[in-house]
Design a protein around this motif. Structure first.
Motif, PDB file in Angstrom:
ATOM      1  N   TYR A   1       0.835  -1.201   0.000  1.00  0.00           N
ATOM      2  CA  TYR A   1       0.000   0.000   0.000  1.00  0.00           C
ATOM      3  C   TYR A   1       0.868   1.248   0.000  1.00  0.00           C
TER       4      TYR A   1
ATOM      5  N   ASN B   1       0.486   5.128  -7.436  1.00  0.00           N
ATOM      6  CA  ASN B   1      -0.551   4.831  -8.421  1.00  0.00           C
ATOM      7  C   ASN B   1      -0.618   5.874  -9.524  1.00  0.00           C
ATOM      8  N   THR B   2      -0.183   7.079  -9.219  1.00  0.00           N
ATOM      9  CA  THR B   2      -0.267   8.153 -10.209  1.00  0.00           C
ATOM     10  C   THR B   2       1.052   8.913 -10.212  1.00  0.00           C
TER      11      THR B   2
END
Lengths: 123, 427
Positions: free
Chosen positions: B363, B395-396
């Motif tokens: 995560y 994630n980005t």
């Protein structure tokens, strides 16, 4: 003579306006408002937030009760309004209760204000 | 230019009620949708000259119902269609329909429609797509753009979802109290998913995906209109409004995400915040706390702080503690730790999250937060390991850029500052 102009519309429809449409309507209204303001004729202008944000103090009973939602009776009529600057809903309700004590009967709808112009002309 | 935008707004706002009533009538989602479509086309043709009917939803329901019946008849024996003047003159029928559509009835109709689209048997991506297509009336290309998939893929996803719920048995009787609250909860969950789908988007996608947040807010408002005294629904709408109010401040001109403490709070939307705060206050008056209320209360505390340093972190940590009790999850604990680090310092926070290492190893935010705690504790070596891990999980590009900034600060304190190039963005 001062006149209050009360605005009614279908809230679901207005909430479905796109932001561009809403902005365009507000811009057109601002032009009309400015003209009246220049003539020194315009008082405060307020746009209320949706009725889902409203709370109603029913003061037609003792003790008064607080219910979620806007005032919905049709046999009573809008007779006046206050603009009260509160920290939160509790404070606004406390003020409404104070008013209710000296003036029982009917209801107060407590609704947050989304836009407020005091109507004074920019210098 | 003739302004027909008002018609679109009327059609959009009437749509859930119209499709819901037609669904009860036809008991078939496809038929209901087609009938609604036909009624909207006739409205677009007739209303510009005739003006809107007194009750737009009732008009559309009647026209939709008749159009579908006519279509069936036409198929059977090619009967002539009644001309449009007859259909549009519905004043008598209208009032009868309105009477039948008493509040309780249409409330359950719309809830049923929402529930059908949010059916627990559907995977989340299909639930959201179906709700946007059927309830919101967005076009397939619009939804495809929002999800960054091709139109063909989205068309297929929606068709699949429809086929699947065709088999699922949704009873058409009025639901009992327990069933009703289960449906409300299921719908609320999907609406929040829909909101988050738009909210977690990267800046380059924002234009296309902002519509997801707006639709989620509109549908939550609809749900609250139907069930105005449900504190969890009041709070769900509040939560969305308070988060969406920050939309303009969340990304800088270069497209990097701006974290809450660094956001220019004058860019926050005061109108949305005002509505959100009023709803949070309303919800808490019920003294029936729930997860959305806790989350909305946390968002409200952020909104009430004029400057980041004014944030009441101790109260936020307490609220996360309450949320942890209601919905235990390592992510909630991680969020509580972040609040604790602000209120009581990084040592206590680090101790709280160390046990989560196993569960949250994949995560991004876990390693990002852990790195930040370690950095504050001046354990630079360990902080770098954590940030490196975080950057690998970003994630980005904006998330990666944020961590890179921290790494640069680390490198800066020990000498050379390495400004790296933004990675190529995947389409």
């Amino acid at each position: 003579m001062q006149y209050a102009i009360l605005c009614y519309h279908d809230e679901n429809v207005v909430c479905a306006w796109s932001k561009e449409h809403d902005d365009a309507v507000m811009a057109k209204l601002a032009v009309v408002q400015e003209k009246a303001a220049r003539q020194g004729k315009l008082g405060p202008v307020a746009r209320l937030l949706p009725t889902t944000a409203a709370t109603t103090l029913r003061k037609d009973r003792e003790p008064p009760v607080i219910i979620d939602g806007p005032f919905a009776e049709t046999k009573e009529h809008l007779l006046g309004f206050y603009i009260y600057d509160a920290e939160n809903l509790e404070e606004a309700l406390a003020f409404a209760r104070e008013l209710a004590e000296v003036n029982p009967g009917g209801s107060y709808e407590i609704r947050p204000v989304g836009l407020f112009k005091d109507g004074k002309q920019a210098p | 230019m003739t302004d027909t935008r008002w018609i679109n707004a009327v059609l959009t706002s009437a749509r859930p009620r119209v499709v819901a009533a037609l669904l009860r009538h036809f008991r078939d989602l496809d038929k209901a949708e087609e009938a609604c479509q036909e009624a909207c086309l006739r409205a677009l043709r007739l209303w510009p000259t005739q003006g809107p009917p007194r009750d737009a939803a009732a008009w559309l329901i009647m026209v939709g119902r008749n159009a579908a019946i006519d279509a069936t008849r036409r198929q059977r024996r090619l009967t002539a269609l009644p001309d449009e003047d007859t259909i549009s003159d519905l004043s008598d029928n209208e009032s009868a329909t309105v009477e039948r559509l008493d509040a309780a009835d249409y409330r359950d109709d719309i809830l049923r429609l929402l529930f059908v689209c949010c059916h627990p048997e559907l995977p989340a991506t299909q639930q959201i797509a179906l709700a946007l297509r059927i309830v919101s009336g967005l076009s397939v290309p619009q939804i495809a753009r929002a999800f960054l998939v091709t139109e063909a893929a989205m068309e297929q996803r929606i068709t699949r979802a429809k086929r699947r719920i065709g088999g699922a048995n949704v009873p058409f009787e009025a639901p009992g109290a327990v069933e009703r609250s289960e449906r409300i909860a299921a719908v609320a969950g999907v609406l929040y998913l829909l909101f988050n789908e738009g909210y977690t988007s990267d800046v380059a996608e924002q234009g296309a995906r902002a519509v997801l947040c707006e639709e989620a807010i509109r549908l939550a408002r609809l749900l609250l209109h139907l069930f105005p005294v449900e504190p969890e629904i009041q709070a769900l709408l509040a939560l969305m409004l308070l988060q969406h109010a920050r939309a303009d401040a969340r990304f800088d001109d270069d497209g990097n995400s701006v974290l809450l403490p660094n956001q220019d709070r004058s860019q926050w939307n005061g109108k949305l915040i005002g509505e959100g705060l009023a709803l949070v206050d309303k919800a808490f008056r019920h003294r029936r706390p729930g997860p959305y209320q806790i989350q909305a209360a946390i968002a409200a505390l952020h909104s009430r702080a004029t400057r980041a340093e004014d944030t009441d972190w101790a109260q936020i940590a307490l609220l996360y503690g309450a949320l942890e009790q209601m919905q235990p999850s390592p992510v909630v604990t991680l969020n509580r730790a972040v609040a604790v680090s602000k209120a009581d310092g990084p040592a206590a926070a680090l101790a709280m999250i160390e046990p989560l290492a196993g569960q949250l190893d994949g995560y991004f935010y876990f390693h990002g937060a852990r790195g930040a705690f370690l950095l504050e504790l001046e354990r630079a070596g360990e902080a770098k390991v954590a940030f490196d891990r975080a950057i690998a999980l970003a994630n980005t590009p904006a998330e990666a850029a944020h961590i890179r900034l921290q790494l640069d600060r680390l490198a800066g304190s020990s000498g050379g500052v390495g400004k790296r190039k933004e990675p190529a963005k995947n389409s």
